[in-house]
Scaffold this active site. Structure first.
Site, short mmCIF file in Angstrom:
data_model
loop_
_atom_site.label_atom_id
_atom_site.label_comp_id
_atom_site.label_asym_id
_atom_site.label_seq_id
_atom_site.Cartn_x
_atom_site.Cartn_y
_atom_site.Cartn_z
N GLY A 12 1.13 -9.89 6.48
CA GLY A 12 0.42 -9.57 7.72
C GLY A 12 0.96 -8.38 8.49
O GLY A 12 0.67 -8.23 9.67
N SER A 13 1.70 -7.47 7.81
CA SER A 13 2.23 -6.34 8.58
C SER A 13 1.12 -5.37 8.99
O SER A 13 1.20 -4.76 10.05
CB SER A 13 3.33 -5.61 7.79
N ASN A 14 0.08 -5.23 8.18
CA ASN A 14 -1.04 -4.37 8.59
C ASN A 14 -1.81 -4.99 9.75
O ASN A 14 -2.26 -4.28 10.65
CB ASN A 14 -1.96 -4.07 7.41
N ARG A 65 -16.42 -18.72 -5.02
CA ARG A 65 -16.33 -17.61 -4.09
C ARG A 65 -17.47 -17.64 -3.06
O ARG A 65 -17.24 -17.45 -1.86
CB ARG A 65 -16.38 -16.29 -4.87
N HIS A 109 -5.64 0.03 0.88
CA HIS A 109 -5.12 -0.11 -0.49
C HIS A 109 -3.93 0.83 -0.66
O HIS A 109 -3.99 1.99 -0.25
CB HIS A 109 -6.22 0.23 -1.49
N ASP A 141 -17.28 -2.32 -0.60
CA ASP A 141 -18.56 -2.64 -1.24
C ASP A 141 -18.32 -3.73 -2.28
O ASP A 141 -17.26 -4.35 -2.28
CB ASP A 141 -19.24 -1.37 -1.79
N ASP A 145 -11.92 -2.11 -4.60
CA ASP A 145 -11.27 -0.87 -4.14
C ASP A 145 -12.15 0.36 -4.39
O ASP A 145 -11.67 1.39 -4.89
CB ASP A 145 -9.90 -0.71 -4.84
C1 GRF Z 1 -0.59 -3.82 1.66
O1 GRF Z 1 0.21 -3.05 0.79
C2 GRF Z 1 -2.04 -3.45 1.52
O2 GRF Z 1 -2.24 -2.10 1.20
C3 GRF Z 1 -2.48 -4.32 0.37
O3 GRF Z 1 -1.80 -5.52 0.55
C4 GRF Z 1 -0.58 -5.30 1.27
C5 GRF Z 1 -0.62 -6.19 2.47
O4 GRF Z 1 0.57 -6.15 3.21
N1 GRF Z 1 -3.93 -4.45 0.37
P1 GRF Z 1 0.63 -6.85 4.62
O5 GRF Z 1 0.26 -8.33 4.43
O6 GRF Z 1 -0.35 -6.16 5.54
O7 GRF Z 1 2.04 -6.69 5.09
#
Ligand code: GRF
Length: 212
Positions: A12-14, A65, A109, A141, A145
């Site tokens: 969850g860092s993003n 899904r 990505h 889409d 990716d």
């Molecule tokens: C990131 O490297 C993102 O690009 C990929 O999954 C990873 C997620 O990292 N899709 P985080 O959970 O956001 O730390």
């Protein structure tokens, strides 16, 4: 206020980079309405809870899904979500999910797409021997990716890099790229031509241009 929905599966860092960008006003007029994880043990969902956000765990295991995605879309709608941000969400979306949010689902990505889609993009880049890799924020889409690219940042591969060191440097750039891409998309100042994201000049810039 634009309502964002976050989907994640892990660290969850993003997600946190997005939340911080909202807090400091880099992403304007937006709020996170719900964070959804397909894994109960995801650290990201715990972080969302401790920020006081609405969270939901919608488990993947043993489910089709389409069934899982219908539940996710219902949850997003329930929370009035207008834009979905995949933040380490480790599952391909069904066509029905993609159709429910046309040009309103973003993903990040860890490579310069179209190079190295799929899992372990950083290891793929090392193995291939590229000198430059990076990260890509793109619309989602039906294909993995694959959607229209909004924003990319390059990261050099350094001598002695291993998967961990390269991934860490890419991740730093992800945390810059994702908030920036979300702010750009939410501004609405763009058009999509074929599969190209084209930033539109702001009103002021247009006026200055016209006086020349
Ligand atoms: C990131 O490297 C993102 O690009 C990929 O999954 C990873 C997620 O990292 N899709 P985080 O959970 O956001 O730390």
């Amino acid at each position: 206020m634009k309502r964002l929905g976050i989907l994640l599966s892990g660290r969850g860092s993003n997600f946190l980079a997005i939340a911080h960008a909202i807090d400091r006003g880099q992403i304007k007029n937006a709020e996170i309405s719900i964070a959804i994880s397909n894994r109960a043990e995801a650290a990201g969902i715990v972080a969302a809870q401790s920020r006081g956000l609405a969270t939901r765990v919608i488990e993947t295991r043993g489910r089709k899904r389409a069934q899982q995605d219908a539940e996710i879309v219902a949850c997003l709608r329930e929370h009035g979500v207008e834009m979905v941000c995949l933040a380490g969400y480790m599952r391909l979306l069904s066509p029905e999910f993609v159709a429910a949010y046309p040009q309103a689902i973003l993903n990040i990505h860890p490579s310069l797409l179209p190079a190295f889609p799929g899992l372990d993009a950083q290891a793929q880049a090392l193995q291939y021997g590229v000198a430059i890799t990076g990260c890509t924020v793109h619309f989602v889409d039906e294909q993995l990716d694959h959607g229209v690219i909004v924003y990319q940042r390059a990261v050099p591969v350094l001598e002695g890099d291993d998967e961990a060191s390269l991934s860490a440097r890419i991740l730093e750039q992800e945390h810059v790229a994702y908030p920036e891409a979300i702010a750009r998309v939410l501004s609405g100042n763009y058009t999509i031509v074929d599969r190209r994201y084209v930033a539109r000049a702001s009103h002021n810039a247009t006026l200055i241009g016209e006086t020349k």
